[in-house]
Design a protein around this motif. Structure first.
Motif, PDB file in Angstrom:
ATOM      1  N   UNK A 110       0.837  -1.197   0.000  1.00  0.00           N
ATOM      2  CA  UNK A 110       0.000   0.000   0.000  1.00  0.00           C
ATOM      3  C   UNK A 110       0.878   1.256   0.000  1.00  0.00           C
ATOM      4  N   UNK A 111       1.957   1.229   0.792  1.00  0.00           N
ATOM      5  CA  UNK A 111       2.868   2.374   0.840  1.00  0.00           C
ATOM      6  C   UNK A 111       3.518   2.620  -0.519  1.00  0.00           C
ATOM      7  N   UNK A 112       3.878   1.543  -1.212  1.00  0.00           N
ATOM      8  CA  UNK A 112       4.467   1.692  -2.547  1.00  0.00           C
ATOM      9  C   UNK A 112       3.478   2.349  -3.500  1.00  0.00           C
ATOM     10  N   UNK A 113       2.210   1.966  -3.368  1.00  0.00           N
ATOM     11  CA  UNK A 113       1.187   2.579  -4.203  1.00  0.00           C
ATOM     12  C   UNK A 113       1.033   4.064  -3.896  1.00  0.00           C
ATOM     13  N   UNK A 114       1.417   4.441  -2.663  1.00  0.00           N
ATOM     14  CA  UNK A 114       1.357   5.845  -2.249  1.00  0.00           C
ATOM     15  C   UNK A 114       2.690   6.564  -2.485  1.00  0.00           C
ATOM     16  N   UNK A 115       3.589   5.878  -3.214  1.00  0.00           N
ATOM     17  CA  UNK A 115       4.896   6.435  -3.606  1.00  0.00           C
ATOM     18  C   UNK A 115       5.903   6.543  -2.463  1.00  0.00           C
ATOM     19  N   UNK A 116       5.793   5.621  -1.499  1.00  0.00           N
ATOM     20  CA  UNK A 116       6.811   5.485  -0.457  1.00  0.00           C
ATOM     21  C   UNK A 116       7.617   4.235  -0.776  1.00  0.00           C
ATOM     22  N   UNK A 117       8.860   4.430  -1.157  1.00  0.00           N
ATOM     23  CA  UNK A 117       9.675   3.330  -1.668  1.00  0.00           C
ATOM     24  C   UNK A 117      10.417   2.620  -0.532  1.00  0.00           C
ATOM     25  N   UNK A 118       9.739   1.657   0.115  1.00  0.00           N
ATOM     26  CA  UNK A 118      10.407   0.812   1.103  1.00  0.00           C
ATOM     27  C   UNK A 118      10.142  -0.646   0.755  1.00  0.00           C
ATOM     28  N   UNK A 119      11.036  -1.515   1.187  1.00  0.00           N
ATOM     29  CA  UNK A 119      10.925  -2.939   0.885  1.00  0.00           C
ATOM     30  C   UNK A 119      10.783  -3.743   2.163  1.00  0.00           C
ATOM     31  N   UNK A 165      -3.249   1.957   6.392  1.00  0.00           N
ATOM     32  CA  UNK A 165      -3.705   1.052   7.454  1.00  0.00           C
ATOM     33  C   UNK A 165      -4.361  -0.189   6.872  1.00  0.00           C
ATOM     34  N   UNK A 166      -3.978  -1.350   7.418  1.00  0.00           N
ATOM     35  CA  UNK A 166      -4.587  -2.627   7.048  1.00  0.00           C
ATOM     36  C   UNK A 166      -5.050  -3.303   8.329  1.00  0.00           C
ATOM     37  N   UNK A 167      -6.275  -3.804   8.348  1.00  0.00           N
ATOM     38  CA  UNK A 167      -6.775  -4.520   9.525  1.00  0.00           C
ATOM     39  C   UNK A 167      -5.927  -5.755   9.794  1.00  0.00           C
ATOM     40  N   UNK A 168      -5.812  -6.123  11.067  1.00  0.00           N
ATOM     41  CA  UNK A 168      -4.973  -7.249  11.431  1.00  0.00           C
ATOM     42  C   UNK A 168      -5.814  -8.438  11.899  1.00  0.00           C
ATOM     43  N   UNK A 169      -5.122  -9.531  12.164  1.00  0.00           N
ATOM     44  CA  UNK A 169      -5.728 -10.739  12.703  1.00  0.00           C
ATOM     45  C   UNK A 169      -6.488 -10.402  13.979  1.00  0.00           C
ATOM     46  N   UNK A 170      -7.726 -10.887  14.094  1.00  0.00           N
ATOM     47  CA  UNK A 170      -8.563 -10.530  15.235  1.00  0.00           C
ATOM     48  C   UNK A 170      -8.679 -11.700  16.207  1.00  0.00           C
ATOM     49  N   UNK A 171      -8.157 -11.473  17.419  1.00  0.00           N
ATOM     50  CA  UNK A 171      -8.247 -12.442  18.505  1.00  0.00           C
ATOM     51  C   UNK A 171      -9.160 -11.856  19.580  1.00  0.00           C
ATOM     52  N   UNK A 172     -10.272 -12.526  19.905  1.00  0.00           N
ATOM     53  CA  UNK A 172     -11.168 -11.995  20.940  1.00  0.00           C
ATOM     54  C   UNK A 172     -10.520 -12.092  22.329  1.00  0.00           C
ATOM     55  N   UNK A 173     -10.814 -11.151  23.232  1.00  0.00           N
ATOM     56  CA  UNK A 173     -10.216 -11.182  24.568  1.00  0.00           C
ATOM     57  C   UNK A 173     -10.464 -12.485  25.319  1.00  0.00           C
TER      58      UNK A 173
END
Length: 267
Positions: A110-119, A165-173
């Motif tokens: 997603x960052x690359x699509x926003x022109x942030x060049x990190x690997x 932002x990307x949603x992450x794995x959801x673990x209930x309390x």
């Protein structure tokens, strides 16, 4: 009786010190012990315990901090005195690690699509064992000059609702609490003063929580009083810690900036 910092992160998750370095600095800072509570992994505990064996009267409490989602909000559950070889717990951490790596790759894309060049390679240098979190990506962005601080990276790009932002794995309390207990551990609610105001803390405590992190670097004195009173009323373990990641005071890692007497000594 000596004090213990009961909330410390290492390179095994998103801290900057190795488990060995954490123990060494905790001892130098005059602590009687430290709890290794890395995010969603137990990988740093063995090294910390082996290091502590070289010191007289120094204790490492094996722990973990599980990141859970309660409805749409984050709630962190600390687990203390866990069996860090427990197969079910180890399998859960592997699942979370795999999901986190996939999430990290998606954020980088997603960052690359926003022109942030990190690997991915540039992010992995800030990790140990390939466990990627948003703080690692934030450090890479800051290192390349795209942002001036990690906080800016979250405010501009990585925080909830931000462009990368990307949603992450959801673990209930309740599942986190159950697995901590099955691994022989004690589930404790982390930094309740940082919970969103729309969360009813009693709903979380009633899931089987056995302790409250009363003392935390981001708690106010009012928070301390509120949660101390609540813990005493409900007869819950009272814990506290620095939540150490990377802070320094006068050039020294701030491990032990918050510490407590061992609440589990008579458990």
């Amino acid at each position: 009786m000596g004090k213990i910092d009961m909330h410390v992160h290492t390179k095994a998750s998103d801290g900057i010190l190795s488990p060995k370095e954490v123990v060494e600095w905790a001892f130098r800072n005059g602590l009687a012990g430290v709890a290794i509570t890395d995010h969603d992994t137990v990988n740093g505990i063995e090294e910390a315990c082996l290091t502590a064996a070289g010191y007289d009267n120094f204790q490492v409490i094996p722990g973990i901090e599980l990141s859970t989602i309660y409805y749409t909000e984050e709630v962190h559950i600390l687990g203390y005195h866990i069996d860090y070889y427990h197969s079910e717990l180890v399998e859960l951490t592997k699942t979370i690690r795999d999901e986190r790596l996939n999430r990290g790759k998606k954020i980088i894309q997603r960052l690359k699509q926003l022109n942030y060049d990190i690997s991915i390679e540039e992010v992995l240098v800030y990790t140990e064992g390939g466990v990627i979190g948003r703080p690692h990506i934030a450090r890479a962005l800051a290192n390349k000059g795209y942002v001036s601080t990690m906080q800016e990276a979250f405010e501009k790009l990585l925080g909830k609702g931000k462009p990368a932002f990307i949603e992450r794995f959801k673990l209930p309390p309740n599942e986190a609490i159950d697995i901590i207990e099955r691994a022989g551990g004690i589930p404790v609610l982390a930094h309740p003063g940082l919970l969103k105001k729309n969360i009813n803390i009693m709903d979380i405590l009633n899931l089987g929580i056995r302790g409250i992190e009363v003392y935390h670097t981001k708690h106010t004195s009012a928070d301390n009083k509120i949660y101390l009173k609540l813990a005493e009323k409900l007869r819950l373990f009272i814990t506290g810690g620095s939540d150490y990641h990377d802070a320094f005071m006068h050039g020294i890692p701030a491990i032990g900036s918050i510490s407590v007497s061992n609440p589990f000594k008579d458990r």
